[in-house]
Every structure is written in C-alpha cells, then in structure tokens.
Scaffold this active site. Structure first.
Site, PDB file in Angstrom:
ATOM      1  N   HIS A  48      -3.291   6.107   3.058  1.00 15.79           N
ATOM      2  CA  HIS A  48      -4.171   4.952   2.923  1.00 15.79           C
ATOM      3  C   HIS A  48      -3.452   3.709   3.637  1.00 15.79           C
ATOM      4  O   HIS A  48      -4.099   2.930   4.368  1.00 15.79           O
ATOM      5  CB  HIS A  48      -4.291   4.475   1.479  1.00 15.79           C
ATOM      6  CG  HIS A  48      -5.337   3.350   1.152  1.00 15.79           C
ATOM      7  ND1 HIS A  48      -5.055   2.122   0.918  1.00 15.79           N
ATOM      8  CD2 HIS A  48      -6.732   3.885   0.994  1.00 15.79           C
ATOM      9  CE1 HIS A  48      -6.175   1.552   0.536  1.00 15.79           C
ATOM     10  NE2 HIS A  48      -7.243   2.357   0.903  1.00 15.79           N
ATOM     11  N   SER A  98     -11.403  -1.557   1.076  1.00 16.34           N
ATOM     12  CA  SER A  98     -10.025  -1.395   1.420  1.00 16.34           C
ATOM     13  C   SER A  98      -9.757  -1.817   2.684  1.00 16.34           C
ATOM     14  O   SER A  98      -8.772  -2.348   3.313  1.00 16.34           O
ATOM     15  CB  SER A  98      -9.351  -0.186   1.239  1.00 16.34           C
ATOM     16  OG  SER A  98      -9.123   0.232  -0.015  1.00 16.34           O
ATOM     17  N   ASP A 110       0.939  -1.142   0.012  1.00 20.14           N
ATOM     18  CA  ASP A 110       0.075  -0.013  -0.102  1.00 20.14           C
ATOM     19  C   ASP A 110       0.908   1.275  -0.158  1.00 20.14           C
ATOM     20  O   ASP A 110       1.974   1.130  -0.351  1.00 20.14           O
ATOM     21  CB  ASP A 110      -0.990   0.006   1.379  1.00 20.14           C
ATOM     22  CG  ASP A 110      -2.234   0.631   0.894  1.00 20.14           C
ATOM     23  OD1 ASP A 110      -2.442   1.769   0.657  1.00 20.14           O
ATOM     24  OD2 ASP A 110      -3.264  -0.140   1.077  1.00 20.14           O
TER      25      ASP A 110
END
Length: 939
Positions: A219, A376, A163
């Site tokens: 994220h 996610s 990520d």
C-alpha cells in the site's frame, strides 16, 4: 499467474471493504493503553495504581514534542501522554477506573489499529494498462498539467507518507525520498532527535530505521507514487507533487514486537519537517481524544497540513482519522466526477478527488506500475496539491491551505449522478489550477461548537445552548453572519443568528454573550436519532459556506441524576452502559466521580441452560436475550419521587418442542431517585416479572450483576466484595483507605428490598482456571445460573480478601414458583457512600423509602396470608398460608430496622405492638422457598 492478478487476489483477500459493513469499533493493540496526565501532575502519582495493576513502566510517547504556544490557539501538550502495557488478565474498564480515580489523569484509552484502505478495481479488465503514458486520466481531470505551469513544487516541500513501507528502490520513487543528512548511517544519533540513523524516514511500528519495502503490504508504494513519483525522468509516470519529496514512515508491524503506529507517525512527521502529512488509512467509529491530540499537535503546534482518506464504506458515517478536526477529509470520484461506488459520503467530507483506476507505482519490482482504486489514492492527490499550494502561498498556515483547497474545487453537486449525495461530498472535486491561481478568496469557518449542557445525547424536551467560535481564514470579510438551521424535525432553533460583522484575515469571534438556543421535541423522536444542524456563513460580496454539526437524540437509555448518584438505565435491562465498550450510556457516577460500574444488569434464570440477560458471555461479546417493548422514559418530577423511570422489555418465549434457552418473562421496570436529604445515596429498581410461558417457573431466580471498579485513596483499584445478611445487602469496598478523608465512592452495594429468598455470589474476576466462576474466559449461562442459585452460602459471600482484587457481585432472589400469566415483583436498591456506616444508613433509608411506596403499589393477594387489624394498635395477628411452613417473621420500621422478630411453625402468630411509635411498618414472613410482605400501619 501474472503479478497483477496476484496483487488483485491479495488485495481482495486482505482489504476489500464491503459497502455498508464498516465496523463500529476498530481493533485495538492488546493490553496497551494510552493516558494523558493532567497539567501539573507527575508520573509518580500513578505508581501505586500501576503496581496494583501489575502494569509495566510508563513510557512517555512524545518527550521531545513542541510545547503549546499562546500564539497558536488550540495547540496541545503532548509531553504528558504516556503508554503502558497491562497484563492479559487486566481489563481496560478496570484499568481506566483505577487510573482516572487518581485524579491525575485526563483520559485513558486503548490504542486503536487503523487499517489501510484498499478498494482495487479489476486490473485485468483495465485497458489503460496497455499504455502507461496516457493512463493518468486524473491529471487532466484535476487540471494538473496547467497547474504545473505555475509551480512544480520544490524539493524542500516534504509530504509524510504514513503507511506500509514503500519500495525505496523503485525507479519512480528512489530520487523522491527525503533524506535526513544530519543523521547519516553510523550508529549514532547525530542530530540528537532521539532516533539513531533515521536517515531515510523511520519505521514507527517496529521502532527501527528501516522504513522501506514491506512485501506483506504494498500500500505504501501505491500511495507514494500518486503523490510523489518522479517527473521528467522518461520513466513510468509523474506524481502530482512533481518536484516535492516524500518521507517514508512505516506504521504497520512486520516483527513480533511491532504494533500499529499511525498517530506516532503523524507526530514524527510533524516534528521532522513534513509540511503535509498523508493518512490513507482508518476505520469507521472509535473516536479517540489521543488521536485528536496527535492531529491537533501536527496541525496547530507544527503547522502541518493533514490529509486523510474518507474511507471506502459507501455510507454516511464518521470515519477516523478523516473525521477529526484539522484534517482534510477526502472521498473519491470516477472520471466522470460521479461519486466512486464505495466512497464514504458525509457532511464531514471536505472534498473529493479521482479515486478509480489510479495508475501508480506498484513496488513489487523496481519498474512496475498498476491501476488501483479507493479513497486511499484520492487522498495523496490532495496531499500533493497541498504541497504545491504551500509553494505558491508560503505565508499560509495549515488551516489556510485547507481553506484554499476547499474554496477552489469544481462543484459536482449539480451533476444528476450525484443528486443523492448533495452536500455530503464536500465543496467539490479538486482543481489544482484554481488552487494555485485564485487569490481573492474568502472562507470563514466555525472552528468549535460547545453545547450546554454538555451530554452524549439529549432527551425529549431538553433545551440547549450552543456557543460557536468563528475564524476567518482567507481574505477579510464584511457583513459576516452565521445562521443556524435544524435539518431535523426533532430540533427547533429558537435563536439561530450570529451577526459577526467584519473579520480580518485569521480574525476570530464568539457568540458567548448570545449563544444559539435549541429545543428538542417533547415527543415522537425515534430512538437513537441523529439530528443535523447546519451553519450557513454568509458575507458581503456573495460568500456562502455551509458546515454541519450533529446531535444525538432520544437515546435508548435514561439517566437518573436527581441526587448524588447518577445511574444509567437502558431499555433492555442493563445498568451503566448498553454495550461492553462503554460508549452507549453515561455509566454510574457519584458526586462527580468517574464511572464506577463497568458493567451491570438484570439476570433471570430457571436452570443452567435457561438464562436471560444482556451481560458478557465469551469472546468479548454479550448475550442479547432481552429486547425492548417500550423505550426507557424519565419523569421529573415523578408522582412518587424526584425522578422516576419506566422500562418494559422481555426475552424470547420458549417454543414447545425446541430446547429452551431463555426464561420467557416480560419485565416492567420502575426506578426511583430522590433529591431530598437522607435519600441522596441510592436509586430503587423495581422489577415486575410476568410469566409468559405455558409452564410454571419453579423456581425463578432474579438478580443484579454488578462489576464494580472502586479506586482507593492511593488510586489503586483493589476491591473486596462481601455480604451483610441482616440487610440482604451485597456490597463492595476499596481497600487501603489511607487518606485523611474517605473517598466519595469507597463503598457501593445492592440491597434486596422485595422478593423471595436472598442470594449473593461474590466473584474474583481474576480467578484462576478451575474456579466455579471465571470471568477471564467469559461468563457462561451455567456460571450465571450458579451465581443466582447458590443462596447465601458462606463460600461465595466474599471475594478479594485480604489485599483486594478486581471483583464482581450478583445479588438476587429465589421466587419459589410463578404460574403461567402470574406476576411477581422484586426490588433492589443501588447504593453508593463514602463509608460503610453511611452505606448501611442509606440501605436502611432505602428500605424506608420503598415502604412508603408500597401502599401506592398494587400487590397481588396471596390466599391465606392475612394481617389484621390493619391499622393496628397494641396487637397484630398474622395468618399464613397452610402450606407455607416454618418461617421467620420480622416487623421493620421506616429506617429498615427490625423492631420485632419471631419464628413460627404454625399457621398463625401474634405480635405485641405495645411501645411502638405510630407510623408505617413492614411485616416480612420469610419461608424456606418464598417471602411474603405486607405493610402495617401502627396507631
């Protein structure tokens, strides 16, 4: 403005997914390709091609990858995968054709960029933020607290978080990071793994050892907290993985030279001991064999469990990487177990997990938290659960862990709120307690589906055989049966039962001796239909499990493949493919070659501003002038040829008082292909053009654009385009024919067989700025008109000399006038051959074949044009229209050879036929503005 509000605005601007608008093709890394060498082929086999393309050196992507093992069926070879950088002037299509033409390459693909999956809810309206200790509702929903009574994981279990770089100093993350103590920070590669100082993960995107906090994308911190936030530290929250660690692997660039590296991170994670790998990113569409190879390597070669977010599309679609084989695809639900508003749903989804108001580590500071949403954050819950399952069931391989998770979910299909998604949310919602406590489970699964014949799409009336491989993943099963059912009215299952019998744990069976048999409906199938087939696996004791596989039916194109040349015709005038990405259609191949026509199609024009086509324009887009009036259809056998095709389309009719951008013509296209000897190297394309406007089109130009990509004998794609005026044949050939035997497809061409005055324009696709036609910045209507209207002037007959180049060519005709409501016909032959002599022979044979067709084709009478007697013996009289003017007259035989020729300035001419063999001949009168054609039978 609060930090929470700032984050919400940032996430909205950067990544909010609008329902139903997922892109069909994800973005790519400019100029970068990935390729895989065939077994036994060395990189040196590509040297000549790479030099001709001006490409950089090959870079082996995974030189230290574990080789495939016969003990792990399906394991893959990654050491043959390389990447290469191309100059900005070289297109993917050109490079792919050149590289595949060497025969040393298995596939050539762009490198896709897969995006992180944001779908935040409104944090300011979320009352749970007032009390962090009670906001993790999802832990109760998935029975995490009771599951932790069984195991809280172990620090040796590592989850790879691929990520954005997470904040490694966060109070709830810093003690959860998996460090590589075999390679401390000292400037050396102590563990000899090819990475210097990879003590704390690795930044694959920027190729350095700083996998930590990236302020441009938070994220990674959010995902890491869900899976692995520190428990029992009196701070913040508890990640589901509890005592399990995570490895930070940064995949998004934050330097000028960085590139997306999601799949490189998957391989790195697998090679560096991650038993579970989380992928909270992706995009709709863009299937890639390279990406599937990377997944297979992680799951099969390295036995890692791969978990991916199914996407925030609120649509039924394939989303990658979640939809790849050997990936647990995770969609999201709310606290009530109703599907999340934007969660993807499909038969490829394996299971769901909470994905709304997921409180996790924020990462802007060292002690901040936030509620976010999206698949996610459902995916890392399943990743953490997979790590806990590996702790309780250490004997399970990665596929068995996935089966354990699937078979222990809570069924949510029976909820009224989920009625519209039944069967497309996987087996149900994650239940960690059941996943860790249930032991007497069964799951047999279809692991491969092989269709024969293997095609991208199937046409009405096709029959299909389907072979399946079945594997039992958990406890032994008895009485196992696989029943195939069609969920589509357009596919009938004629033989749909496979009695497997008993299978031990990890046992396999295959129905190759008696494959499933299917039949596609002969009619009534809507264009581009997806038909879904269901496998239902049942066994003694009540086991039942459903899987699904899709077929594409009734494509908006047909393929004529009766002879050595297989050509795709679309229903809107294009050849080879219906799109610029080469996904819709089967291209143009010759004797089993790779595709050699990257783009082709019909061009019509009356002026620089009135042009109709569906070819490239600017900005990577194509014009959309033509629309289909009737689907492309294929007859086999046809009334006049082994295969025939019919297509009807038109462009927009100009409206009075508005600027005209299109021509206003309806097109009836017929195509013919023969399997007989002497006719195996060409396909005939006949276009009947009707003027739909209220004005006379004077003149009307029509032609075929072809961007050929022919590899030569050393694999390089260096081509020359030129013109044979005797035959009205534009052709392209590959230079550098050094091999002892010619290549199967070294020469290609387009011959004008019927129409007005011939035209040809050869294009160097890499022409510099200032060139009359420069495809590097697009193909404008004015440039298209120029290629059609320039006749056969010597200046544009040839392109690519002396050393070859990336070339295209337009072969066309000029029809002097077409009155309102009138029709005219133009005909071309598409040709491929190993040598120029064979190409010329085939061009003559094409003319002869079309001459035979003409008597069966109704032609419009031309006042004043008379040919008599017909049939004739010894003498032939030709009368021309009064206003036709000076012209040349040819009489050609069945081979297309001119046997008699004369010029006349008068209204009549005579031919002496003495000595001509009996048979069918074609008389052609070529004037300044138009041509007249008539068949003549000589007795």
């Amino acid at each position: 403005m609060t930090n929470i509000l700032r984050l919400f605005i940032f996430l909205f601007l950067v990544g909010l997914t609008v329902p139903g608008t997922a892109a069909a093709t994800p973005p790519t890394i400019p100029g970068r390709l990935v390729l895989k060498l065939r077994p036994g082929k060395a990189p040196a086999a590509l040297d000549a091609v790479l030099r001709s393309l001006g490409a950089g050196a090959l870079q082996q992507k995974f030189p230290r990858a574990l080789p495939p093992s016969p003990e792990r069926p399906g394991s893959v070879e990654l050491r043959g995968i390389y990447q290469v950088q191309l100059p900005a002037t070289v297109t993917l299509e050109w490079a792919r054709a050149a590289l595949l033409g060497t025969g040393a390459v298995e596939y050539v693909e762009p490198l896709y960029i897969r995006e992180p999956l944001y779908q935040p809810n409104d944090p300011l309206a979320d009352s749970t933020l007032t009390d962090i200790t009670t906001s993790q509702f999802y832990l109760k929903q998935i029975k995490a607290y009771r599951a932790w009574d069984i195991t809280r994981g172990d620090s040796s279990l590592v989850i790879g978080i691929t990520d954005g770089g997470p904040r490694l100093t966060h109070e709830d993350l810093r003690q959860q990071v998996k460090h590589n103590y075999a390679d401390p920070i000292n400037g050396l590669d102590d563990d000899n793994d090819g990475y210097i100082d990879n003590f704390t993960g690795w930044d694959l995107a920027n190729n350095d050892n700083d996998a930590g906090y990236d302020p441009t994308i938070v994220h990674g911190s959010l995902v890491a907290g869900v899976a692995a936030a520190r428990a029992d530290n009196g701070l913040g929250l508890a990640g589901l993985g509890n005592r399990c660690r995570f490895m930070p692997l940064s995949i998004y660039p934050n330097t000028p030279t960085g590139v997306f590296a999601g799949y490189e991170a998957v391989v790195y994670a697998a090679d560096h001991g991650c038993q579970v790998i989380n992928l909270s990113w992706g995009a709709a569409g863009g299937y890639s064999r390279f990406e599937q190879d990377a997944i297979n390597y992680a799951a099969l070669n390295r036995d890692a469990v791969v978990v991916a977010a199914a996407g925030n599309t609120n649509a039924d679609l394939l989303f990658y990487p979640a939809s790849y084989d050997h990936v647990i695809s995770v969609s999201g639900v709310q606290s009530t177990d109703q599907k999340s508003p934007n969660g993807t749903f499909s038969h490829r989804v394996d299971m769901v997990a909470p994905g709304i108001s997921i409180v996790t580590t924020y990462g802007v500071r060292d002690n901040d938290y936030i509620a976010v949403g999206g698949t996610s954050f459902a995916a890392p819950l399943v990743s953490a659960a997979a790590a806990l399952v590996r702790r309780v069931f250490p004997q399970y391989n990665s596929d068995q862990v996935a089966a354990q998770l699937r078979q222990t979910t809570d069924n949510i299909d029976n909820l009224p709120a989920n009625a519209q998604w039944v069967g497309r949310l996987g087996t149900g919602r994650l239940n960690v307690l059941k996943a860790l406590s249930r032991t007497n489970l069964q799951e047999a699964r279809v692991v491969t589906s092989t269709f024969a014949p293997q095609r991208v799409a199937y046409t009405p009336g096709d029959t299909i055989r389907l072979t399946t491989d079945v594997q039992n993943l958990l406890q032994p099963v008895a009485g196992l049966t696989v029943t195939l059912t069609s969920l589509s009215p357009y596919v009938t299952v004629r033989q749909g039962s496979f009695a497997v019998g008993s299978l031990a744990t990890l046992g396999r069976a295959r129905n190759a001796a008696a494959p499933f048999r299917l039949a596609v409906a002969a009619s009534g199938i809507p264009l581009n239909t997806t038909a879904t087939l269901r496998y239902r696996l049942t066994a003694t004791g009540g086991f039942q499990y459903d899987q699904y596989v899709d077929l594409q039916l009734n494509p908006d194109y047909v393929v004529l493949d009766a002879n050595d040349l297989a050509l795709t015709l679309t229903s809107r005038g294009n050849l080879a493919y219906d799109d610029l990405t080469g996904r819709v259609g089967a291209g143009l191949t010759y004797r089993g070659s790779s595709n050699i026509l990257s783009e082709g199609g019909l061009l019509l024009a009356t002026s620089p501003t009135r042009v109709s086509d569906r070819l490239r324009t600017s900005g990577g887009q194509s014009r959309q002038s033509f629309f289909s009036l009737a689907q492309a259809t294929r007859q086999q056998p046809g009334p006049r040829a082994t295969q025939e095709a019919r297509v009807v389309f038109q462009d927009t009719v100009p409206v009075a008082g508005r600027p005209a951008r299109s021509v206003g013509v309806r097109v009836r296209q017929r195509a013919y292909a023969w399997a007989t000897a002497g006719r195996r190297d060409f396909v005939l394309l006949e276009y009947s053009l009707r003027n739909l406007t209220a004005d006379t089109l004077k003149p009307l130009y029509a032609g075929i654009f072809a961007d050929w990509d022919l590899p030569n004998s050393d694999g390089a794609a260096r081509n020359v385009a030129t013109w044979d005026s005797t035959r009205a044949l534009g052709y392209v050939y590959a230079v550098g024919q050094t091999a002892p035997q010619p290549l199967p497809s070294a020469y290609t061409g387009i011959r004008l067989l019927r129409g007005g005055t011939p035209a040809v324009y050869s294009i160097n696709n890499g022409a510099p700025a200032g060139a009359p036609v420069r495809l590097a910045d697009g193909f404008s209507p004015a440039e298209k008109f120029l290629t059609l209207s320039s006749g056969t002037a010597r200046v544009q007959r040839t392109a690519g000399l002396p050393n070859g180049a990336d070339v295209s060519q337009v072969v066309g005709t000029r029809v002097a006038r077409l009155a309102p409501g009138d029709s005219t016909t133009v005909t071309f032959a598409v040709l491929v051959a190993p040598t120029l002599a064979q190409l010329q022979t085939s061009a003559d044979a094409a003319a002869a074949a079309y001459a035979v067709l003409l008597p069966a084709r109704a032609g419009a009478a031309v006042a004043g044009f008379n040919v008599f007697p017909n049939p004739a013996a010894g003498h032939l009289r030709v009368e021309l229209p009064a206003k036709f003017g000076p012209c040349s007259l040819w009489l050609t035989n069945a081979l297309g050879q001119a046997v008699l020729k004369q010029t006349t300035a008068g209204a009549a001419a005579d031919f002496d036929l003495t000595g001509l063999a009996p048979g069918l001949y074609v008389l052609r009168a070529q004037g300044a503005d138009e041509a007249l054609v008539r068949n003549v039978v000589v007795r």
